[in-house]
Design an enzyme around this catalytic site. Sequence first.
Site, PDB file in Angstrom:
ATOM      1  CD  GLU A 132       3.050   3.068   7.505  1.00  0.00           C
ATOM      2  OE1 GLU A 132       3.815   2.590   8.355  1.00  0.00           O
ATOM      3  OE2 GLU A 132       2.482   2.357   6.652  1.00  0.00           O
TER       4      GLU A 132
ATOM      5  CG  ASP B 267      13.077  -0.907  12.971  1.00  0.00           C
ATOM      6  OD1 ASP B 267      13.011  -0.716  11.752  1.00  0.00           O
ATOM      7  OD2 ASP B 267      12.478  -1.833  13.545  1.00  0.00           O
TER       8      ASP B 267
ATOM      9  CG  HIS C 299       9.272   1.314  12.539  1.00  0.00           C
ATOM     10  ND1 HIS C 299       9.466  -0.046  12.371  1.00  0.00           N
ATOM     11  CD2 HIS C 299       8.886   1.490  13.819  1.00  0.00           C
ATOM     12  CE1 HIS C 299       9.219  -0.656  13.517  1.00  0.00           C
ATOM     13  NE2 HIS C 299       8.875   0.250  14.416  1.00  0.00           N
TER      14      HIS C 299
ATOM     15  CB  SER D 293      -0.979   0.002   1.179  1.00  0.00           C
ATOM     16  OG  SER D 293      -0.302   0.213   2.394  1.00  0.00           O
TER      17      SER D 293
ATOM     18  CG  LEU E  72      18.492  -4.326   3.570  1.00  0.00           C
ATOM     19  CD1 LEU E  72      18.197  -2.855   3.330  1.00  0.00           C
ATOM     20  CD2 LEU E  72      18.537  -5.085   2.248  1.00  0.00           C
TER      21      LEU E  72
HETATM   22  C1  GAR Z   1       3.878  -0.579   6.785  1.00  0.00           C
HETATM   23  O1  GAR Z   1       2.962  -0.273   7.803  1.00  0.00           O
HETATM   24  C2  GAR Z   1       5.293  -0.324   7.255  1.00  0.00           C
HETATM   25  O2  GAR Z   1       5.390   0.751   8.145  1.00  0.00           O
HETATM   26  C3  GAR Z   1       5.617  -1.627   7.929  1.00  0.00           C
HETATM   27  O3  GAR Z   1       5.073  -2.603   7.088  1.00  0.00           O
HETATM   28  C4  GAR Z   1       3.876  -2.089   6.507  1.00  0.00           C
HETATM   29  C5  GAR Z   1       3.869  -2.414   5.033  1.00  0.00           C
HETATM   30  O4  GAR Z   1       2.626  -2.133   4.477  1.00  0.00           O
HETATM   31  N1  GAR Z   1       7.023  -1.798   8.114  1.00  0.00           N
HETATM   32  C6  GAR Z   1       7.567  -2.345   9.210  1.00  0.00           C
HETATM   33  O5  GAR Z   1       6.922  -2.791  10.133  1.00  0.00           O
HETATM   34  C7  GAR Z   1       9.087  -2.355   9.201  1.00  0.00           C
HETATM   35  N2  GAR Z   1       9.584  -2.760  10.478  1.00  0.00           N
HETATM   36  P1  GAR Z   1       2.426  -2.058   2.901  1.00  0.00           P
HETATM   37  O6  GAR Z   1       3.030  -3.335   2.310  1.00  0.00           O
HETATM   38  O7  GAR Z   1       0.942  -2.022   2.710  1.00  0.00           O
HETATM   39  O8  GAR Z   1       3.115  -0.835   2.412  1.00  0.00           O
END
Ligand code: GAR
Length: 200
Positions: free
Chosen positions: A174, A145, A109, A12, A93
């Site tokens: 986000e 992080d 994050h 997303s 990574l």
């Molecule tokens: C997002 O909420 C991002 O902040 C999180 O994964 C989700 C991905 O959503 N990332 C983490 O938790 C990294 N530690 P998306 O695939 O719908 O963009």
Amino acid sequence: MNFAVLASGNGSNLQAIINACRKGKVRAKLAAVISDRSQAFALERARKAKVPCVLPLDPKGFQDREDFDRRLVEILAENKVDFVVLAGFMRILSPYFIQSFRDRILNIHPALLPAFKGGHAIADALAYGVKVTGVTVHFVDEEVDHGPIILQEAVAIRPKDTAETLAFRIHKVEHRLYPAAIDLFARGKLRLAGRVVRIG
Ligand code: GAR
């Protein structure tokens, strides 16, 4: 500037970035989308948007983390990628990768770092009982992080929130914050002073 998005899941955030590129709100070119999971919906979104390079890269085909990351760096070089955007990329990574793109990797994050690091930040914040959580966009360094913070925005937790209702509001933030941070980086508006990011 050319950039790549690495994603493992729904994508997303990738979609928000694609939309922002189309509207001219991200002044950089999305050159590649790579996923460590062949079934990731993010790949579907990238194909639909006609991103020039869309690639699943299965970690099983590699000896170790660095071996995988070396191939990743090769692919990014082939596509003339200047910087890398992690959008729900659930792999750590290697130092090799971080060095190859030093201060040119962004991550998002779903919490106010340094609180609630790790892969379950939304559930962890709810379980801890904090009243405010949020979203952080940061540079990636060798620690998980941890790198210098670019943008942050708070999201209040409501008494009746579930992981789903809170995630919904966090994702909305986000989808606005990440394109804004990418555009700032692409336009050379971010300067590092130690671990402090100066904007403008
Ligand atoms: C997002 O909420 C991002 O902040 C999180 O994964 C989700 C991905 O959503 N990332 C983490 O938790 C990294 N530690 P998306 O695939 O719908 O963009």
